[in-house]
Every structure is written in structure tokens, then in C-alpha cells.
Design an enzyme around this catalytic site. Structure first.
Site, PDB file in Angstrom:
ATOM      1  N   ASP A  66      12.360  -2.564 -39.521  1.00  0.00           N
ATOM      2  CA  ASP A  66      10.982  -2.203 -39.823  1.00  0.00           C
ATOM      3  C   ASP A  66      10.096  -2.765 -38.711  1.00  0.00           C
ATOM      4  OD1 ASP A  66       9.148  -1.210 -42.139  1.00  0.00           O
ATOM      5  OD2 ASP A  66       8.262  -3.112 -41.480  1.00  0.00           O
ATOM      6  N   ASN A  74      -1.072   1.652 -36.006  1.00  0.00           N
ATOM      7  CA  ASN A  74      -1.384   3.076 -36.177  1.00  0.00           C
ATOM      8  C   ASN A  74      -2.853   3.282 -36.524  1.00  0.00           C
ATOM      9  OD1 ASN A  74       0.471   5.058 -35.643  1.00  0.00           O
ATOM     10  ND2 ASN A  74       1.102   5.360 -37.746  1.00  0.00           N
ATOM     11  N   ASP A  83       3.495   6.890 -32.385  1.00  0.00           N
ATOM     12  CA  ASP A  83       4.697   7.675 -32.100  1.00  0.00           C
ATOM     13  C   ASP A  83       5.440   7.142 -30.872  1.00  0.00           C
ATOM     14  OD1 ASP A  83       4.186   9.278 -34.272  1.00  0.00           O
ATOM     15  OD2 ASP A  83       3.597  11.043 -33.090  1.00  0.00           O
ATOM     16  N   ASP A 109       8.103   3.978 -40.309  1.00  0.00           N
ATOM     17  CA  ASP A 109       8.547   3.012 -39.302  1.00  0.00           C
ATOM     18  C   ASP A 109       9.788   2.255 -39.773  1.00  0.00           C
ATOM     19  OD1 ASP A 109       7.006   1.634 -41.279  1.00  0.00           O
ATOM     20  OD2 ASP A 109       6.806  -0.070 -39.910  1.00  0.00           O
TER      21      ASP A 109
END
Length: 166
Positions: A66, A74, A83, A109
Site C-alpha cells: 500500500d 492524489n 498515476d 493504491d
């Protein structure tokens, strides 16, 4: 001659169809962003690997990964920059896998890796290699703003007495 041409044309069409079917299968099993397998394929593969590990009494380990603070990254820099982080992690996971290992983007993620014939202690080595390579990756979401991402990795080795339940 006409018959030969027709046979050759049919063979070419069959070959093209097989290629298209193989490409379609690849697209349905692969996450386009990370180039890792997707969660659909993970569930197929984990069952197969558990069956094999049980049959041959081989060890089987699993990594769960993770990206730390990814939601904040983000929200701050946008999904296009996020991304890039996910894509880089996919590249690193692929680069750290052995031939028999397989990496997956589980969702968002979250990533996982199946390590057949691997004890937990050996999986630690793979996880540490991924962690070290990822923390050296540099991201520049805005000019002059370098960002270093980190990843948390959980490791488990399958107990031979355990089954698999979804």
C-alpha cells in the site's frame, strides 16, 4: 491455385483471430496503468497456487503493498500525478519479481504479489528490495517540488493446514 490461396487466406485469418483472442485475454487480466495483473486474475491465480502448494507441500508467500499517504498525494497534486506514482510502483514490482512470482494491482493504491515456493523469510528479501527501490524513486508533481513516496508491505506465508476462503 485458387484453392491454395483460399487455404492460405483462411490460415492467415485463423492466426489473426488467435492473436486477437490472446491480446483480448491479456487486456482482461492486466491493469493498463501498472502493467501488472488485475484483481480478477489474482483470485484465479491464488487458488491455483494454493492448490499447487498443498499438493506438493511447497511454501507459498504473499505480499500486500500500500502506498503511504497516497490519498493525500492524489488530493494535493491530482490523479495524473498519482498515476505516475502507481505506474512506477508497478514497474518496480515487475522488476523485483522472479520468473515464477506474479504481481497484481488489487485496487486503487493497493497491490499484492504471489510468491510460489517462497518462505516468509525469503519474501522479506523481495519486499525489502521493492521498498528500497520505491523509496529512491523521485516524483516532481510541481516544478521545484520533489516528492519521495514510501510503501508499506505486509508479508504472510501460507500455513499448510489452512485452506483458502474468499
Amino acid at each position: 491455385i485458387a484453392r491454395v490461396r483460399r487455404v492460405l487466406k483462411e490460415r492467415k485469418l485463423i492466426a489473426e483471430r488467435r492473436h486477437m483472442e490472446a491480446r483480448l485475454r491479456e487486456l482482461t487480466l492486466t491493469d493498463d496503468l501498472t502493467k501488472l495483473f488485475n484483481s480478477r486474475h489474482f483470485f484465479e491465480q491464488i487458488q491455483s497456487e494454493i492448490d499447487r502448494a498443498t499438493r506438493y507441500k511447497h511454501p507459498l508467500s504473499l505480499l500486500l503493498l500500500d502506498v503511504d499517504g497516497f490519498k493525500h498525494f492524489n488530493d494535493t497534486y491530482g490523479h495524473l500525478e498519482g498515476d505516475k506514482v502507481l505506474s512506477k510502483l508497478g514497474e518496480i514490482i515487475r522488476g523485483c519479481m522472479r520468473k515464477n512470482d506474479s504481481g497484481y494491482r488489487y485496487g486503487g493504491d493497493e497491490f499484492t504479489a504471489i510468491l510460489p515456493m517462497t518462505r516468509g523469510s525469503e519474501a522479506v528479501t523481495v519486499a525489502e528490495r521493492i521498498r528500497q527501490e520505491f523509496c529512491t524513486a523521485k516524483f516532481t508533481p510541481k516544478p521545484g517540488q520533489d516528492f519521495e513516496a514510501t510503501v508499506s508491505i505486509g508479508i504472510t506465508e501460507r500455513n499448510q493446514e489452512e485452506g483458502w476462503e474468499e
